[in-house]
Design an enzyme around this catalytic site. Structure first.
Site, short mmCIF file in Angstrom:
data_model
loop_
_atom_site.label_atom_id
_atom_site.label_comp_id
_atom_site.label_asym_id
_atom_site.label_seq_id
_atom_site.Cartn_x
_atom_site.Cartn_y
_atom_site.Cartn_z
N ASN A 60 42.64 27.92 8.38
CA ASN A 60 41.93 27.54 7.16
C ASN A 60 41.07 28.66 6.59
O ASN A 60 40.13 28.41 5.83
CB ASN A 60 41.09 26.27 7.39
CG ASN A 60 40.13 26.40 8.56
OD1 ASN A 60 39.77 27.50 8.98
ND2 ASN A 60 39.72 25.27 9.10
N ARG B 234 28.22 27.60 10.36
CA ARG B 234 27.70 26.49 11.14
C ARG B 234 26.24 26.27 10.75
O ARG B 234 25.47 27.22 10.58
CB ARG B 234 27.81 26.76 12.65
CG ARG B 234 29.23 26.63 13.20
CD ARG B 234 29.78 25.22 13.08
NE ARG B 234 31.13 25.07 13.63
CZ ARG B 234 32.24 25.18 12.92
NH1 ARG B 234 32.18 25.48 11.63
NH2 ARG B 234 33.41 24.98 13.48
N GLN C 71 26.46 17.04 12.81
CA GLN C 71 27.50 16.52 11.91
C GLN C 71 28.10 15.27 12.51
O GLN C 71 28.37 15.26 13.72
CB GLN C 71 28.59 17.57 11.68
CG GLN C 71 28.11 18.73 10.86
CD GLN C 71 29.22 19.67 10.40
OE1 GLN C 71 28.97 20.57 9.64
NE2 GLN C 71 30.45 19.48 10.85
N HIS D 272 31.40 18.49 5.32
CA HIS D 272 32.19 19.61 5.85
C HIS D 272 33.64 19.51 5.34
O HIS D 272 34.48 18.87 5.96
CB HIS D 272 32.16 19.59 7.38
CG HIS D 272 32.60 20.87 8.00
ND1 HIS D 272 32.41 21.15 9.33
CD2 HIS D 272 33.23 21.95 7.48
CE1 HIS D 272 32.90 22.34 9.61
NE2 HIS D 272 33.41 22.84 8.51
#
Length: 387
Positions: free
Chosen positions: A155, A293, A322, A341
């Site tokens: 990604n 992060r 998260q 996210h």
């Protein structure tokens, strides 16, 4: 449609690619002792609900299950997927004692603690569908002889494109204008007083790995002054191509930047590295983009700096923890452009990381090695970026 066909072709090609040579059967790691027996595989993914049926390539969700259910079950393996991952009463916890493989994602992370690893007596393989395995206690995994791997590169394009978008959103003060429209307002001055061109600005990336390099390449046409800080310098040819200059000292680079992009993994060295003191050394009004992060930032320091104007705008899609709770202070601080996210889980990204997971499972069942760059923990050793 062309993009969809290309991505679909990529997953087919990836999953059918020829394997690397198998490892030595004398290794003490659990990974190389894979057998042809039926395995219990558990995947933890976010629930798509009503959106699940709107795109046949939505494979990264609970309902899509990476598109590998039929393939796994046809080989006699048990495949269980859930979004319920927290606490001793969770669905995931029920399967911890006898699962062999756990597939997780950075987008809906199942935190694999030392305690869970100790209870998972049959666990051999931890796979991250995507990039970033810091939701796993990597030291505990290494000590237990587990293999941890992710789909490196799956990604990077998705995230780099998203970072470029966020830079432009902050520079142009876009979100307040959008909010004016949906609220029935029209006040150009309220937007224009802090809207700028990207051209001529100094942009620095903290970390110049796969994503950082792609971002620098995409920024080149905007005629920015590009800087980067990393453990090692880029290849001379890429430096020449992008015009990016290496900065050995992080704080020296930060003091020069109008815009800072975080592209470093979360490690013990980078956790909380952007604290009150470091943020104070940056230019007043600096714009920060963080798709790396959330825990790299000191949460309250970011809130305070956005409130005081030391940070002129903060955008990213990573939080700590998260999913972010409703009372997370980043939801309510001024001049932010935060999202859940999402940057690495585009449909194209999902097809790539689903293909990578299938490829590694296939290799695992055959007792074969993974692509070297995919390993995060192998034979008791952590990948260099996590040291």
């Amino acid at each position: 449609m062309a993009m969809k066909r290309a991505a679909t072709s990529a997953i087919r090609a990836f999953s059918s690619s020829s394997p690397s040579s198998p490892g030595s059967s004398g290794s003490s790691t659990r990974f190389l002792h894979a057998s042809a027996e039926s395995k219990k595989i558990v995947g933890v993914f976010y629930k798509a609900n009503e959106y699940a049926s709107l795109n046949p390539n939505f494979v990264g969700s609970l309902e899509g299950a990476l598109g590998i259910r039929g393939w796994l079950e046809s080989q006699g393996h048990q495949y269980i997927v859930t979004d319920d991952k927290e606490g001793l009463d969770s669905e995931l916890e029920k399967h911890i004692p006898d699962l062999h493989v756990l597939i997780t994602t950075p987008f809906h992370p199942a935190y694999v603690t030392e305690e869970r690893i100790k209870r998972a007596k049959n666990l051999k393989l931890l796979l991250t569908a995507g990039i970033g395995s810091d939701h796993i206690d990597l030291k505990a995994a290494a000590a237990a002889g587990l293999t941890v791997a992710e789909v490196t590169g799956s990604n990077v394009v998705s995230v780099a494109e998203d970072e470029l978008m966020r830079i432009l959103i902050l520079v142009r003060n876009f979100l307040p204008g959008y909010h004016q429209v949906i609220n029935g307002e029209w006040n150009v001055a309220a937007i224009a007083y802090r809207a700028y061109d990207l051209e001529g600005k100094t942009v620095g990336t903290v970390g110049a790995g796969r994503i950082g390099k792609l971002l620098l390449q995409r920024l080149k046409p905007f005629n920015c002054n590009l800087l980067y800080h990393d453990r090692i310098k880029m290849e001379p040819e890429l430096e020449k191509q992008t015009g990016a200059k290496f900065e050995e000292d992080l704080d020296s680079m930060l003091s020069k930047c109008d815009i800072v992009v975080i592209n470093t993994p979360l490690t013990e060295k980078t956790r909380g590295m952007f604290d009150k003191e470091r943020i104070a050394k940056m230019k007043k009004g600096v714009l920060i983009v963080n798709n790396a992060r959330g825990a790299i930032m000191d949460t309250q320091a970011v809130v305070d700096a956005c409130s005081s104007g030391q940070i002129g705008g903060y955008s990213g899609d990573v939080w700590n923890p998260q999913p972010a709770p409703k009372d997370h202070p980043w939801r309510y601080m001024p001049n932010h452009a935060m999202t859940p996210h999402i940057s690495g889980t585009t449909i194209d990204g999902q097809l790539r990381y689903a293909a990578g997971v299938k490829d590694m499972l296939d290799r695992y069942f055959k007792g074969e090695e993974f692509p070297a760059q995919n390993y995060i923990v192998k034979e008791g050793k952590l990948a260099s970026q996590y040291l």
